[in-house]
Design an enzyme around this catalytic site. Structure first.
Site, PDB file in Angstrom:
ATOM      1  N   SER A  11     -13.936 -52.183  23.552  1.00 23.89           N
ATOM      2  CA  SER A  11     -12.766 -51.635  22.857  1.00 23.89           C
ATOM      3  C   SER A  11     -13.081 -50.261  22.279  1.00 23.89           C
ATOM      4  CB  SER A  11     -12.370 -52.566  21.708  1.00 23.89           C
ATOM      5  OG  SER A  11     -11.466 -51.885  20.863  1.00 23.89           O
ATOM      6  N   HIS A  36     -10.675 -51.444  26.944  1.00 30.40           N
ATOM      7  CA  HIS A  36      -9.695 -52.057  26.051  1.00 30.40           C
ATOM      8  C   HIS A  36      -9.239 -51.006  25.041  1.00 30.40           C
ATOM      9  CE1 HIS A  36      -7.968 -55.658  24.055  1.00 30.40           C
ATOM     10  NE2 HIS A  36      -8.260 -55.030  22.920  1.00 30.40           N
ATOM     11  N   ASP A  38      -6.838 -50.325  21.820  1.00 28.38           N
ATOM     12  CA  ASP A  38      -6.089 -50.978  20.747  1.00 28.38           C
ATOM     13  C   ASP A  38      -5.074 -50.018  20.157  1.00 28.38           C
ATOM     14  OD1 ASP A  38      -7.234 -53.669  20.478  1.00 28.38           O
ATOM     15  OD2 ASP A  38      -9.113 -52.583  20.098  1.00 28.38           O
ATOM     16  N   MET A  40      -2.203 -49.472  17.513  1.00 24.11           N
ATOM     17  CA  MET A  40      -1.691 -50.022  16.242  1.00 24.11           C
ATOM     18  C   MET A  40      -0.634 -49.086  15.676  1.00 24.11           C
ATOM     19  SD  MET A  40      -5.207 -51.220  14.427  1.00 24.11           S
ATOM     20  CE  MET A  40      -6.485 -52.116  15.320  1.00 24.11           C
ATOM     21  N   HIS A  69      -3.792 -53.048  24.525  1.00 27.79           N
ATOM     22  CA  HIS A  69      -3.439 -54.124  23.593  1.00 27.79           C
ATOM     23  C   HIS A  69      -2.507 -53.541  22.535  1.00 27.79           C
ATOM     24  CE1 HIS A  69      -5.129 -57.059  20.278  1.00 27.79           C
ATOM     25  NE2 HIS A  69      -3.853 -57.263  20.537  1.00 27.79           N
ATOM     26  N   MET A  71      -0.560 -53.638  19.383  1.00 26.22           N
ATOM     27  CA  MET A  71      -0.339 -54.318  18.098  1.00 26.22           C
ATOM     28  C   MET A  71       0.772 -53.544  17.413  1.00 26.22           C
ATOM     29  SD  MET A  71      -4.294 -55.108  17.171  1.00 26.22           S
ATOM     30  CE  MET A  71      -4.884 -53.933  18.388  1.00 26.22           C
ATOM     31  N   MET A 140      -6.609 -63.909  20.083  1.00 27.60           N
ATOM     32  CA  MET A 140      -7.245 -63.186  18.977  1.00 27.60           C
ATOM     33  C   MET A 140      -8.127 -64.153  18.197  1.00 27.60           C
ATOM     34  SD  MET A 140      -6.276 -60.005  19.089  1.00 27.60           S
ATOM     35  CE  MET A 140      -7.218 -59.588  17.630  1.00 27.60           C
ATOM     36  N   GLY A 145      -6.056 -55.932  13.595  1.00 29.93           N
ATOM     37  CA  GLY A 145      -5.946 -54.809  12.665  1.00 29.93           C
ATOM     38  C   GLY A 145      -7.224 -54.020  12.505  1.00 29.93           C
ATOM     39  N   ASP A 178     -10.660 -61.707  21.951  1.00 25.74           N
ATOM     40  CA  ASP A 178     -10.738 -60.428  21.247  1.00 25.74           C
ATOM     41  C   ASP A 178     -11.001 -60.642  19.766  1.00 25.74           C
ATOM     42  OD1 ASP A 178     -10.484 -57.816  20.473  1.00 25.74           O
ATOM     43  OD2 ASP A 178      -8.357 -57.620  20.984  1.00 25.74           O
ATOM     44  N   GLY A 179     -12.167 -60.186  19.318  1.00 26.91           N
ATOM     45  CA  GLY A 179     -12.453 -60.175  17.893  1.00 26.91           C
ATOM     46  C   GLY A 179     -13.708 -60.937  17.510  1.00 26.91           C
ATOM     47  N   GLY A 180     -14.677 -60.196  17.007  1.00 24.92           N
ATOM     48  CA  GLY A 180     -15.884 -60.832  16.483  1.00 24.92           C
ATOM     49  C   GLY A 180     -16.830 -61.381  17.527  1.00 24.92           C
TER      50      GLY A 180
HETATM   51  C1  DX5 Z   1      -8.735 -55.917  16.499  1.00 29.46           C
HETATM   52  C2  DX5 Z   1      -8.807 -55.398  17.917  1.00 29.46           C
HETATM   53  C3  DX5 Z   1     -10.070 -55.643  18.626  1.00 29.46           C
HETATM   54  C4  DX5 Z   1     -11.284 -55.068  17.976  1.00 29.46           C
HETATM   55  C5  DX5 Z   1     -12.468 -55.850  18.371  1.00 29.46           C
HETATM   56  O1  DX5 Z   1      -7.436 -55.836  16.021  1.00 29.46           O
HETATM   57  O2  DX5 Z   1      -7.767 -55.945  18.699  1.00 29.46           O
HETATM   58  O3  DX5 Z   1      -9.979 -55.215  19.975  1.00 29.46           O
HETATM   59  O4  DX5 Z   1     -11.488 -53.754  18.292  1.00 29.46           O
HETATM   60  O5  DX5 Z   1     -13.535 -55.359  17.660  1.00 29.46           O
HETATM   61  P1  DX5 Z   1     -14.816 -56.230  17.312  1.00 29.46           P
HETATM   62  O6  DX5 Z   1     -15.462 -56.568  18.610  1.00 29.46           O
HETATM   63  O7  DX5 Z   1     -15.614 -55.326  16.449  1.00 29.46           O
HETATM   64  O8  DX5 Z   1     -14.308 -57.461  16.590  1.00 29.46           O
HETATM   65 ZN    ZN Z   2      -7.773 -55.571  20.939  1.00 25.73          ZN
END
Ligand code: DX5
Ligand code: ZN
Length: 218
Positions: A11, A36, A38, A40, A69, A71, A140, A145, A178-180
């Site tokens: 990402s 990827h 993001d 927002m 993606h 958001m 997610m 965010g 996606d995430g963590g």
């Molecule tokens: C969060 C994003 C993710 C984020 C993932 O809202 O959608 O794509 O960048 O980042 P990490 O891998 O650091 O959780």
């Molecule tokens: Zn994302």
């Protein structure tokens, strides 16, 4: 059980925004298969990140698929402009859209792949009406965010559930997480059945590599 190596989708959110071109090169050099992005809007989530003009500028720099993606609220109002900017996969949030099935049909009419995403508190059962037509489901595993958050372990069960539904009903969607995801949590999401691993902070810190994903497959 046989598992194939997932697609690594780094990402850009965790890259240095003053050097996005270099970030794209880093993804290519370090075996990312998708990019990827993001998006927002400051409303669906608090911050405002990348929009269509930036995606348009990045598009000539790489042939890798752009996994966009969204958001953003009311994604149906802006889907066309993101497709025009160069998205290959356009993923929107179930929670932000009044008629997901209609938007998926529209994205397909425009000739690209359609994805739908669910926030951690949204059950996968809401996706039932679109399971047969959607190309990708983005689960997610943190609240959308921000990058760099800790994975919410309960969300991994949603991946396993969607993988089971897919297998039993012979459906064709791709699963993405996606995430963590980091070198410690990657094994759990891969065993749950994800096809794509999105990674922001761990990838750009040099801590998560394709080799970390490969060791859980095979
Ligand atoms: C969060 C994003 C993710 C984020 C993932 O809202 O959608 O794509 O960048 O980042 P990490 O891998 O650091 O959780
Ligand atoms: Zn994302």
């Amino acid at each position: 059980m046989y598992m194939k190596t997932p697609i690594l989708a780094p990402s850009l959110l965790s890259s240095d925004f003053s050097r996005l071109g270099e970030a794209v090169q880093k993804i290519e050099k370090n075996h990312g298969s998708w990019i990827h992005i993001d998006v927002m809007d400051g409303t669906f989530v608090p911050e405002i990140t990348i929009g269509q003009p930036v995606i348009r500028c990045l598009r000539p720099l790489s042939k890798l698929p752009f996994d966009v993606h969204l958001m953003i609220r009311n994604p149906e109002e802006r889907a066309d402009s993101f497709i025009d900017a160069g998205a290959d996969y356009l993923t929107f949030h179930y929670e932000a859209c009044s008629d997901p099935g209609k938007l998926i049909d529209h994205i397909h009419e425009r000739g690209i792949k359609a994805g739908i995403s669910v926030k951690p508190e949204t059950p996968v059962s809401v996706l039932e009406p679109v399971l047969e037509k959607v190309d990708l489901i983005l689960v997610m595993t943190v609240n959308p965010g921000y990058g760099g958050q800790k994975i919410i372990p309960e969300c991994i069960e949603k991946v396993a559930c969607l993988e089971e539904i897919r297998r039993k009903r012979n459906l064709g969607y791709i699963l993405s997480v996606d995430g963590g995801v980091n070198e410690k949590t990657a094994g759990d999401v891969i065993r749950a059945g994800t096809d794509v691993v999105v990674s922001g902070s761990s990838f750009f810190a040099g801590k998560l590599t394709l080799a970390d994903l490969t060791k859980y497959a095979g």
